[in-house]
Scaffold this active site. Structure first.
Site, PDB file in Angstrom:
ATOM      1  N   ASP A  18      70.519  43.777 147.373  1.00 11.75           N
ATOM      2  CA  ASP A  18      71.681  43.039 148.284  1.00 11.75           C
ATOM      3  C   ASP A  18      72.905  42.436 147.414  1.00 11.75           C
ATOM      4  O   ASP A  18      72.667  42.163 146.148  1.00 11.75           O
ATOM      5  CB  ASP A  18      70.852  41.950 148.792  1.00 11.75           C
ATOM      6  CG  ASP A  18      71.643  41.220 150.137  1.00 11.75           C
ATOM      7  OD1 ASP A  18      72.437  41.848 150.495  1.00 11.75           O
ATOM      8  OD2 ASP A  18      71.150  39.813 150.181  1.00 11.75           O
ATOM      9  N   HIS A  35      79.670  48.405 147.000  1.00  9.73           N
ATOM     10  CA  HIS A  35      78.462  49.746 147.268  1.00  9.73           C
ATOM     11  C   HIS A  35      78.613  50.909 146.407  1.00  9.73           C
ATOM     12  O   HIS A  35      77.741  51.557 145.959  1.00  9.73           O
ATOM     13  CB  HIS A  35      78.884  50.512 148.751  1.00  9.73           C
ATOM     14  CG  HIS A  35      78.717  49.535 149.742  1.00  9.73           C
ATOM     15  ND1 HIS A  35      77.497  48.682 149.808  1.00  9.73           N
ATOM     16  CD2 HIS A  35      79.326  49.108 150.684  1.00  9.73           C
ATOM     17  CE1 HIS A  35      77.665  47.791 151.026  1.00  9.73           C
ATOM     18  NE2 HIS A  35      78.672  48.126 151.716  1.00  9.73           N
ATOM     19  N   LEU A 129      57.615  59.581 138.617  1.00  7.49           N
ATOM     20  CA  LEU A 129      57.858  58.462 139.266  1.00  7.49           C
ATOM     21  C   LEU A 129      58.184  58.900 141.130  1.00  7.49           C
ATOM     22  O   LEU A 129      58.711  59.938 141.145  1.00  7.49           O
ATOM     23  CB  LEU A 129      59.030  57.701 138.688  1.00  7.49           C
ATOM     24  CG  LEU A 129      59.650  56.660 139.643  1.00  7.49           C
ATOM     25  CD1 LEU A 129      58.853  55.330 139.843  1.00  7.49           C
ATOM     26  CD2 LEU A 129      61.175  56.306 139.036  1.00  7.49           C
TER      27      LEU A 129
HETATM   28  C1  FPP Z   1      73.574  45.211 150.872  1.00  5.95           C
HETATM   29  O1  FPP Z   1      74.771  44.565 150.218  1.00  5.95           O
HETATM   30  C2  FPP Z   1      73.555  46.403 150.276  1.00  5.95           C
HETATM   31  C3  FPP Z   1      73.525  47.459 151.393  1.00  5.95           C
HETATM   32  C4  FPP Z   1      73.703  47.312 152.737  1.00  5.95           C
HETATM   33  C5  FPP Z   1      73.360  48.865 150.814  1.00  5.95           C
HETATM   34  C6  FPP Z   1      72.630  49.130 149.716  1.00  5.95           C
HETATM   35  C7  FPP Z   1      73.406  50.541 149.314  1.00  5.95           C
HETATM   36  C8  FPP Z   1      73.605  50.722 147.888  1.00  5.95           C
HETATM   37  C9  FPP Z   1      72.930  49.919 146.822  1.00  5.95           C
HETATM   38  C10 FPP Z   1      74.495  51.938 147.616  1.00  5.95           C
HETATM   39  C11 FPP Z   1      74.179  53.291 148.485  1.00  5.95           C
HETATM   40  C12 FPP Z   1      72.455  53.526 147.828  1.00  5.95           C
HETATM   41  C13 FPP Z   1      72.118  54.692 147.502  1.00  5.95           C
HETATM   42  C14 FPP Z   1      70.800  54.888 147.182  1.00  5.95           C
HETATM   43  C15 FPP Z   1      73.021  55.787 147.441  1.00  5.95           C
HETATM   44  P1  FPP Z   1      75.569  43.918 151.385  1.00  5.95           P
HETATM   45  O2  FPP Z   1      76.700  44.922 151.661  1.00  5.95           O
HETATM   46  O3  FPP Z   1      74.624  43.432 152.407  1.00  5.95           O
HETATM   47  O4  FPP Z   1      76.159  42.915 150.592  1.00  5.95           O
HETATM   48  P2  FPP Z   1      76.546  41.264 151.054  1.00  5.95           P
HETATM   49  O5  FPP Z   1      75.265  40.687 151.488  1.00  5.95           O
HETATM   50  O6  FPP Z   1      77.181  40.560 149.852  1.00  5.95           O
HETATM   51  O7  FPP Z   1      77.300  41.584 152.387  1.00  5.95           O
END
Ligand code: FPP
Length: 246
Positions: A18, A35, A129
């Protein structure tokens, strides 16, 4: 002596990655920049988990609720996922990593679905893994799907109501072959489960860090494992009972 109840390296780690959006916004950049940085961390954390001898790593990459985000952000996330799979596949295979996905995979764009299925297939014999991405995943949706599956087996006469127990239930979940995490890590300072692995986290140790996901490095993973190794897992028993069992 409590040696056997103090956990060493967790076999199975689950992570709620997150904070990508906030990380980018704090730098005056578009959320997508977070991201993109987050993708890089996924690679680093997989490598470190592998190096540390973790057996299973389950990453919350896209929740059922994330479909409600602005369309642009959703499509960029899908593209990032697609590209990530193309880019990482070789390394996953070289490192003998088995890749899986859980969630409502049929809701993903067809190109992504194909890439996910293909990567699962080519890595299915790998014995190292196990990396699982939760994609279009919701814990409540998983539980309802499982309940429906069992109900239809009862209706068809294949099983009776009294056959339904915790083992049978677990065996029908999307995580049937993966099992329950020992440790859940959530980045970004939020202290919630957010509909992730609701059944499977029943006895997991929870570790929350203020680091945003794009800042979560291999050394932060090691810190979380240090914290885990100081925890005593009692699974509902008393300390005295655990001492007797040693
Ligand atoms: C949360 O941050 C993250 C996500 C909704 C997506 C997680 C994705 C990645 C780490 C990149 C893609 C993953 C792979 C495996 C290719 P948020 O956008 O909710 O952050 P915020 O809470 O600050 O808004």
């Amino acid at each position: 002596m409590l040696a056997d109840t103090r956990s060493q390296t967790p076999e199975h780690i689950a992570i709620i990655m997150d904070g990508n959006g906030r990380w980018a916004e704090r730098r005056g950049r578009p959320r997508i920049f977070g991201h993109i940085k987050g993708c890089g961390r996924v690679r680093e954390i997989i490598r470190e988990a592998d190096r540390l001898g973790v057996k299973k790593l389950t990453l919350y990459a896209f929740s059922s609720e994330n479909w409600g985000r602005p369309t642009d952000e959703v499509s960029v996330l899908m593209r990032l996922l697609y590209k990530w799979l193309i880019r990482e596949r070789r390394e996953l295979l070289e490192k003998n990593i088995r890749f899986r996905a859980i969630g409502a995979i049929h809701r993903l764009p067809v190109t992504v679905q194909r890439m996910v299925e293909d990567t699962m297939k080519v890595s299915q014999e790998n014995s190292g893994l196990q990396v699982t991405l939760a994609l279009s995943y919701g814990g409540r949706e998983e539980l309802v799907t499982t309940a429906r599956r069992l109900a239809s087996r009862v209706v068809s006469g294949e099983i009776s109501v009294t056959d339904i127990n915790e083992d049978l239930f677990s065996s029908q979940l999307w995580t049937a072959d993966i099992g329950d995490p020992d440790l859940l890590i959530r980045t970004s300072g939020e202290q919630r489960i957010s509909n992730f692995l609701l059944w499977q986290l029943a006895y997991a140790e929870l570790y929350f860090t203020d680091k945003m996901w794009p800042d979560f490095k291999a050394s932060d993973l090691r810190l979380s494992l240090d914290a885990y190794s100081r925890r005593q897992r009692r699974f509902g028993l008393t300390e005295h009972q655990l001492e007797v069992r040693v």
